[in-house]
Enzyme design. Sequence first.
Site, short mmCIF file in Angstrom:
data_model
loop_
_atom_site.label_atom_id
_atom_site.label_comp_id
_atom_site.label_asym_id
_atom_site.label_seq_id
_atom_site.Cartn_x
_atom_site.Cartn_y
_atom_site.Cartn_z
N LYS A 1 1.21 35.07 45.44
CA LYS A 1 0.75 34.46 44.21
C LYS A 1 -0.08 35.51 43.46
CE LYS A 1 -0.54 31.46 41.06
NZ LYS A 1 0.44 31.06 40.01
N THR A 2 0.05 35.58 42.15
CA THR A 2 -0.74 36.54 41.39
C THR A 2 -2.23 36.33 41.67
OG1 THR A 2 0.91 36.71 39.65
CG2 THR A 2 -1.34 37.37 39.08
N GLY B 1 -2.06 27.74 35.62
CA GLY B 1 -3.35 28.28 35.21
C GLY B 1 -3.95 29.27 36.22
N LEU B 2 -3.06 29.96 36.94
CA LEU B 2 -3.47 31.04 37.83
C LEU B 2 -4.37 30.59 38.98
CD1 LEU B 2 -2.42 33.87 37.67
CD2 LEU B 2 -4.12 34.41 35.95
N LYS C 1 5.43 42.84 35.97
CA LYS C 1 6.18 41.60 35.74
C LYS C 1 6.12 41.30 34.24
CE LYS C 1 8.04 37.54 37.17
NZ LYS C 1 7.40 36.70 38.19
N GLY D 1 12.69 31.46 42.19
CA GLY D 1 11.48 30.68 41.92
C GLY D 1 11.75 29.20 41.96
N THR D 2 12.27 28.66 40.85
CA THR D 2 12.50 27.22 40.73
C THR D 2 13.36 26.68 41.87
OG1 THR D 2 12.24 27.28 38.33
CG2 THR D 2 13.52 25.46 39.24
N GLY E 1 14.33 28.17 35.89
CA GLY E 1 15.57 27.54 36.36
C GLY E 1 16.76 27.80 35.45
N CYS F 1 1.51 36.16 32.39
CA CYS F 1 1.13 34.77 32.65
C CYS F 1 0.95 34.02 31.33
CB CYS F 1 -0.17 34.68 33.44
SG CYS F 1 -0.72 32.96 33.62
C1 DHB Z 1 0.84 31.45 36.26
C2 DHB Z 1 2.07 31.37 35.66
C3 DHB Z 1 2.78 32.52 35.45
O1 DHB Z 1 4.00 32.50 34.88
C4 DHB Z 1 2.25 33.72 35.85
O2 DHB Z 1 2.93 34.83 35.63
C5 DHB Z 1 1.02 33.79 36.45
C6 DHB Z 1 0.32 32.63 36.66
C7 DHB Z 1 0.09 30.22 36.47
O3 DHB Z 1 0.09 29.34 35.60
O4 DHB Z 1 -0.58 30.11 37.52
#
Ligand code: DHB
Length: 312
Positions: A45-46, A72-73, A165, A270-271, A220, A131
């Site tokens: 996760k970022t 929201g990260l 990314k 992802g999806t 998706g 994001c």
């Molecule tokens: C989130 C969504 C994203 O697409 C991303 O690149 C980083 C964070 C998020 O909402 O957490």
Amino acid sequence: MVSTSTQIAGFAFDNCLMNAAGVACMTKEELAEVKDSAAGTFVTKTATLEFRQGNPEPRYQDVPLGSINSMGLPNNGLDYYLDYLLELQESEPNRTFFLSLVGMSPEETHTILKKVQASDFKGITELNLSCPNVPGKPQIAYDFETTEKILSEVFAYFTKPLGIKLPPYFDIVHFDQAAAIFNKYPLKFVNCVNSIGNGLYIEDESVVIRPKNGFGGIGGQYIKPTALANVHAFYQRLKPEIQIIGTGGVLTGRDAFEHILCGASMVQVGTTLHKEGVAAFERITTELKAIMEEKGYENLEDFRGKLKYIEE
Ligand code: DHB
């Protein structure tokens, strides 16, 4: 013998499929599940410098043709992911994993990247410039001036393998301008694409996620043509040292095949991973291998980037 093995930044992976950042990668337990599946590797996760709670729930919704999210990260903070990756370097020294990160400001991004640079981390870093979900914070990579400033500052001190990314672009001029910037730097890869930002999904008379009155990133099936266009546009424009990771709309082996045909060296899920769980990796791999076998391709190099055009 058909193989879906690949390399990124000179590191070998026994499968070209992996998770897309944001799905199945918040906790060590989720990351271990991806690691021990048919996926070739994982991305975290970022991470921001500190733990973040993220936006109020509901904030992710699967829908018939894809997903919408405004997370929201939320994440456990850089040290959580870095510590786990350092552990894995000891226990699984022959595998390479990806660390995704971004600061809440350019200053924080530099603080994070300097910590990674100073650490013993030997894997691959993905700087998330896309994001779409933090209120008040625009997607960095839609601002070419800021993007170039960040990259020029980062490469003054960061010497480990680094990729970025990207959000989807929708105009040929933007592909040209973005690629001209990226070609100035020793990036190992670009990852196309993050979600299509700020869509709206409605059921009956209501939105389906709480944050931002329902606006969220779309993933998706909705986004595959946009994802493929971005993969191929950057494959055509970037210097050959910059590889492409293809992300967006991968439900089947056929979708992964198309990403590779457009130039991808790695393909993220992802999806579909969110909907199906890690069993998706084995299914998609089997489907991809069946297509390769039928076409007489033994490895990804046999068809990577070889998209055919209709002659004049
Ligand atoms: C989130 C969504 C994203 O697409 C991303 O690149 C980083 C964070 C998020 O909402 O957490």
